[in-house]
Design a protein around this motif. Structure first.
Motif, PDB file in Angstrom:
ATOM      1  N   PHE A  28      57.950  73.931  39.439  1.00  0.00           N
ATOM      2  CA  PHE A  28      59.077  74.573  40.106  1.00  0.00           C
ATOM      3  C   PHE A  28      58.807  74.973  41.547  1.00  0.00           C
ATOM      4  O   PHE A  28      59.736  75.173  42.318  1.00  0.00           O
ATOM      5  CB  PHE A  28      59.510  75.814  39.302  1.00  0.00           C
ATOM      6  N   TYR A  35      61.554  78.984  49.988  1.00  0.00           N
ATOM      7  CA  TYR A  35      62.756  78.835  49.176  1.00  0.00           C
ATOM      8  C   TYR A  35      63.744  79.943  49.521  1.00  0.00           C
ATOM      9  O   TYR A  35      63.338  81.109  49.651  1.00  0.00           O
ATOM     10  CB  TYR A  35      62.401  78.930  47.680  1.00  0.00           C
ATOM     11  N   ASP A  39      67.555  80.749  45.315  1.00  0.00           N
ATOM     12  CA  ASP A  39      66.893  79.594  44.706  1.00  0.00           C
ATOM     13  C   ASP A  39      65.549  80.018  44.118  1.00  0.00           C
ATOM     14  O   ASP A  39      65.192  79.620  43.004  1.00  0.00           O
ATOM     15  CB  ASP A  39      66.708  78.494  45.749  1.00  0.00           C
ATOM     16  N   ASP A  42      66.141  81.889  40.906  1.00  0.00           N
ATOM     17  CA  ASP A  42      66.564  80.961  39.854  1.00  0.00           C
ATOM     18  C   ASP A  42      65.378  80.143  39.336  1.00  0.00           C
ATOM     19  O   ASP A  42      65.187  80.004  38.124  1.00  0.00           O
ATOM     20  CB  ASP A  42      67.659  80.034  40.383  1.00  0.00           C
ATOM     21  N   ARG A  43      64.564  79.622  40.237  1.00  0.00           N
ATOM     22  CA  ARG A  43      63.386  78.848  39.837  1.00  0.00           C
ATOM     23  C   ARG A  43      62.404  79.717  39.048  1.00  0.00           C
ATOM     24  O   ARG A  43      61.836  79.275  38.052  1.00  0.00           O
ATOM     25  CB  ARG A  43      62.678  78.267  41.067  1.00  0.00           C
ATOM     26  N   SER A  44      62.207  80.950  39.507  1.00  0.00           N
ATOM     27  CA  SER A  44      61.311  81.871  38.803  1.00  0.00           C
ATOM     28  C   SER A  44      61.810  82.138  37.394  1.00  0.00           C
ATOM     29  O   SER A  44      61.033  82.146  36.433  1.00  0.00           O
ATOM     30  CB  SER A  44      61.200  83.190  39.566  1.00  0.00           C
ATOM     31  N   LYS A  46      63.741  80.276  35.503  1.00  0.00           N
ATOM     32  CA  LYS A  46      63.566  79.081  34.662  1.00  0.00           C
ATOM     33  C   LYS A  46      62.098  78.879  34.288  1.00  0.00           C
ATOM     34  O   LYS A  46      61.772  78.649  33.132  1.00  0.00           O
ATOM     35  CB  LYS A  46      64.110  77.849  35.381  1.00  0.00           C
TER      36      LYS A  46
END
Length: 95
Positions: A28, A35, A39, A42-44, A46
């Motif tokens: 990710f 980032y 974003d 959100d990546r963290s 997920k």
């Protein structure tokens, strides 16, 4: 299951070392990349959810450390949401 740490720099320049019970973080984030704050959050979310789920699949219970790390990231990140230009940098991975 290999755990890792990853160092990030918040938009205010403060660095933080974060924990993951899985190497999935590398799917990710990239070292040296920045980032946008939304974003990044959100990546963290997920990545750390997948990491916790992997622990649960292996040991029968989710990873409280991954969940705690996500809560800390979301709390700290919420301070920057009003700034549309805020960016978080992934500094490095520590295995």
């Amino acid at each position: 299951m290999p755990e890792m740490r990853f160092v990030i720099a918040w938009p205010d320049g403060r660095e933080e070392t974060c924990y993951s019970p899985s190497l999935v973080i590398r799917d990710f984030f990239e070292e040296g990349q920045t980032y946008p704050i939304r974003d990044f959050l959100d990546r963290s979310r997920k990545a750390l959810t997948i990491a916790s789920d992997r622990v649960e699949a292996k040991y029968g219970y989710p990873c409280s450390l991954a969940r705690g790390q996500l809560a800390r990231i979301e709390e700290a990140g919420s301070l920057f949401l009003a700034d549309v230009d805020a960016r978080v940098r992934c500094e490095t991975f520590i295995l």
